[in-house]
Design an enzyme around this catalytic site. Structure first.
Site, PDB file in Angstrom:
ATOM      1  CE1 TYR A   1       0.438   0.650   4.634  1.00  0.00           C
ATOM      2  CE2 TYR A   1       0.352  -1.709   4.284  1.00  0.00           C
ATOM      3  CZ  TYR A   1       0.650  -0.636   5.090  1.00  0.00           C
ATOM      4  OH  TYR A   1       1.170  -0.840   6.340  1.00  0.00           O
TER       5      TYR A   1
ATOM      6  CE1 TYR B   1      -0.572   4.900   5.862  1.00  0.00           C
ATOM      7  CE2 TYR B   1       1.608   4.004   5.450  1.00  0.00           C
ATOM      8  CZ  TYR B   1       0.436   4.019   6.172  1.00  0.00           C
ATOM      9  OH  TYR B   1       0.264   3.135   7.207  1.00  0.00           O
TER      10      TYR B   1
ATOM     11  CE1 TYR C   1       5.354   3.222   5.483  1.00  0.00           C
ATOM     12  CE2 TYR C   1       5.360   1.568   7.201  1.00  0.00           C
ATOM     13  CZ  TYR C   1       5.622   2.847   6.770  1.00  0.00           C
ATOM     14  OH  TYR C   1       6.153   3.757   7.651  1.00  0.00           O
TER      15      TYR C   1
ATOM     16  CD  GLU D   1       7.532  -0.491  14.998  1.00  0.00           C
ATOM     17  OE1 GLU D   1       8.458   0.341  15.000  1.00  0.00           O
ATOM     18  OE2 GLU D   1       6.884  -0.793  13.989  1.00  0.00           O
TER      19      GLU D   1
END
Length: 176
Positions: free
Chosen positions: A24, A26, A32, A77
Site C-alpha cells: 500500500y 500512503y 509499505y 515496537e
C-alpha cells in the site's frame, strides 16, 4: 470469552484477514508491504518513507474485526513507536496512524538508526528508545491505497523474507 451477540461487538472471525499480504502507498508517498502472519503477529517491509529500508518479522500485534471486511491492528515496537492500522478490504483502503518518538522523527531525530532487520537488533532498538527523547510523539496520520493484495496463508516465512527493495514476483501496481 465475550458473548459477541450480547455485547454489540462484531464476530471476531479473522479467516478473511489472516494470511493476507498487502502493498500500500500512503497519500504522502510512503510505500509499505505488510503481511498478516497470524491473529497475533505481522511482518512488514518499508520500501519508501521516513524509515524506508526497515523490515520486521513476527511483530506482536492485536487484531480486531470492526465489521464485515474491516479490521484494525495495533502494535508497539521496541523503538517506542506505536502503530495503528485500519484495513477496509472492500474499498482497498488503509488508514494508518504512526506515533513516532522524538528520537526517530523529531527535529534532530535519527530515523536511520531503525533502518535494519529489526529482529537482529532488538537490544539496540530498546537502548535507543530508552536514551530517547520520546516526547512529544510525532504523529503521522494518513490514508493509503492498497495497490496489491493476495492470500498467502498463515505463518508463511516466504512472504517477508528479505530486506526491502525488490517488490514480490507478480506485483503489479493497481491503478483505478
Amino acid at each position: 470469552m465475550t458473548d459477541h451477540a450480547n455485547s454489540g461487538e462484531p464476530d471476531q472471525d479473522f479467516s478473511d484477514f489472516v494470511g493476507l499480504h498487502f502493498i500500500y502507498t500512503y497519500a504522502n508517498g510512503w510505500k509499505y508491504e505488510w503481511y498478516a502472519r497470524s491473529e497475533t503477529s505481522c511482518d512488514y517491509r518499508i520500501h519508501h518513507g521516513l524509515v524506508g529500508g526497515r523490515w520486521v518479522t513476527d511483530q506482536p500485534m492485536t487484531l480486531v474485526r470492526l465489521a464485515g471486511k474491516m479490521f484494525k491492528v495495533d502494535w508497539h515496537e521496541p523503538t517506542g513507536t506505536s502503530v495503528s492500522l485500519y484495513f477496509d478490504l472492500g474499498r482497498r483502503l488503509i488508514h494508518g496512524t504512526i506515533f513516532f518518538p522524538q528520537w526517530i522523527a523529531g527535529d534532530g531525530g535519527h530515523p536511520e538508526k531503525t533502518i535494519c532487520y529489526q529482529n537482529e537488533f532488538i537490544e539496540d532498538m530498546q537502548r535507543f528508545r530508552d536514551e530517547g527523547p520520546s516526547y512529544p510523539f510525532v504523529i503521522i496520520s494518513e490514508f493509503a491505497e492498497i495497490t496489491f493484495m493476495e492470500q498467502r496463508g498463515a505463518d508463511n516465512d516466504e512472504v517477508i523474507s528479505q530486506a526491502p527493495g525488490q517488490l514480490p514476483d507478480g506485483y503489479v501496481e493497481r491503478t483505478n
